[in-house]
Motif scaffolding. Structure first.
Motif, short mmCIF file in Angstrom:
data_model
loop_
_atom_site.label_atom_id
_atom_site.label_comp_id
_atom_site.label_asym_id
_atom_site.label_seq_id
_atom_site.Cartn_x
_atom_site.Cartn_y
_atom_site.Cartn_z
N GLY A 96 0.82 -1.22 0.00
CA GLY A 96 0.00 0.00 0.00
C GLY A 96 0.85 1.26 0.00
N SER A 97 1.96 1.23 0.71
CA SER A 97 2.83 2.40 0.75
C SER A 97 3.39 2.70 -0.63
N VAL A 98 3.87 1.67 -1.32
CA VAL A 98 4.43 1.88 -2.66
C VAL A 98 3.33 2.34 -3.63
N GLU A 99 2.14 1.78 -3.48
CA GLU A 99 1.01 2.21 -4.33
C GLU A 99 0.66 3.68 -4.06
N LEU A 100 0.73 4.08 -2.78
CA LEU A 100 0.48 5.48 -2.43
C LEU A 100 1.49 6.39 -3.12
N TYR A 101 2.76 6.01 -3.09
CA TYR A 101 3.79 6.82 -3.73
C TYR A 101 3.54 6.96 -5.23
N ALA A 102 3.13 5.86 -5.85
CA ALA A 102 2.88 5.87 -7.30
C ALA A 102 1.64 6.68 -7.66
N ALA A 103 0.62 6.60 -6.79
CA ALA A 103 -0.63 7.31 -7.08
C ALA A 103 -0.54 8.81 -6.79
N HIS A 104 0.31 9.19 -5.86
CA HIS A 104 0.39 10.61 -5.44
C HIS A 104 1.84 11.08 -5.34
#
Length: 196
Positions: A96-104
């Protein structure tokens, strides 16, 4: 003066817009160069409009930090709640953390610039401390339930946090997200697993 529902909605929408403009300016120019004048210019409003909605620059910067942490809570929080085990919670947190970085990425870059350019260290921020505390609880629960091997929880927390900081740098540099996230999951699943 009493605000009507429409005034409140408009007020909140304007604050959100100004926070978004602050994110853009900080991400592009760094914290030191993100003056209220530049942020107001980006928003297409006068500096007076900005100071009407925020007491001062410090309050606006604090709202940017809150905004970014809220994005994390919104994206990762619901997935963490339904995790069925400490192992699943740990892997969900990392993914989720890596997805957060990619999304925002812009929001994350602004947060990085704020911590890099302010007197407050990220480690001293209560929200960051809460994140580390939550991660520690997951690791301890995994050990107590026999899912994780015996290791120093503080060292493992710092290792995970450091690896995620590396992931953020990777994403901000335009690196591929999925292979990086998959490798982190493999690394920390293996690092925490009970050795047979």
């Amino acid at each position: 003066m009493t605000r009507t529902a429409d005034d409140t909605f408009i007020h909140q929408a304007r604050r959100k817009q100004l926070i978004g403009c602050a994110v853009e300016v900080i991400a592009e120019l760094g914290l030191a160069n993100a003056s209220t004048v530049r942020i107001a210019e980006r928003a297409g409003v006068s500096r007076g409009v900005l100071t009407y909605h925020f007491r001062d620059r410090a309050e606006l910067i604090e709202q940017v930090v809150q905004h970014v942490y809220a994005l994390g809570a919104e994206l990762i929080g619901p997935k963490m709640v339904v995790a069925r085990s400490p192992r699943e919670a740990l892997l969900t947190f990392i993914q989720g953390s890596v997805e957060l970085y990619a999304a925002h990425p812009r929001d994350m870059l602004a947060l990085t610039e704020i911590f890099a350019g302010s007197r407050t260290e990220r480690a001293d921020d209560q929200r960051h401390q809460q994140e580390v505390s939550d991660l520690s609880r997951i690791l301890l629960a995994g050990q107590e339930q026999g899912q994780f091997r015996d290791f120093d929880v503080n060292v493992m927390c710092r290792s995970i946090r450091g690896a995620l900081d590396g992931a953020l740098s990777h994403v901000l540099a335009g690196g591929e997200v999925e292979p990086y996230a998959a490798e982190l999951l493999e690394i920390f699943d293996a690092a925490t697993a009970v050795r047979r």
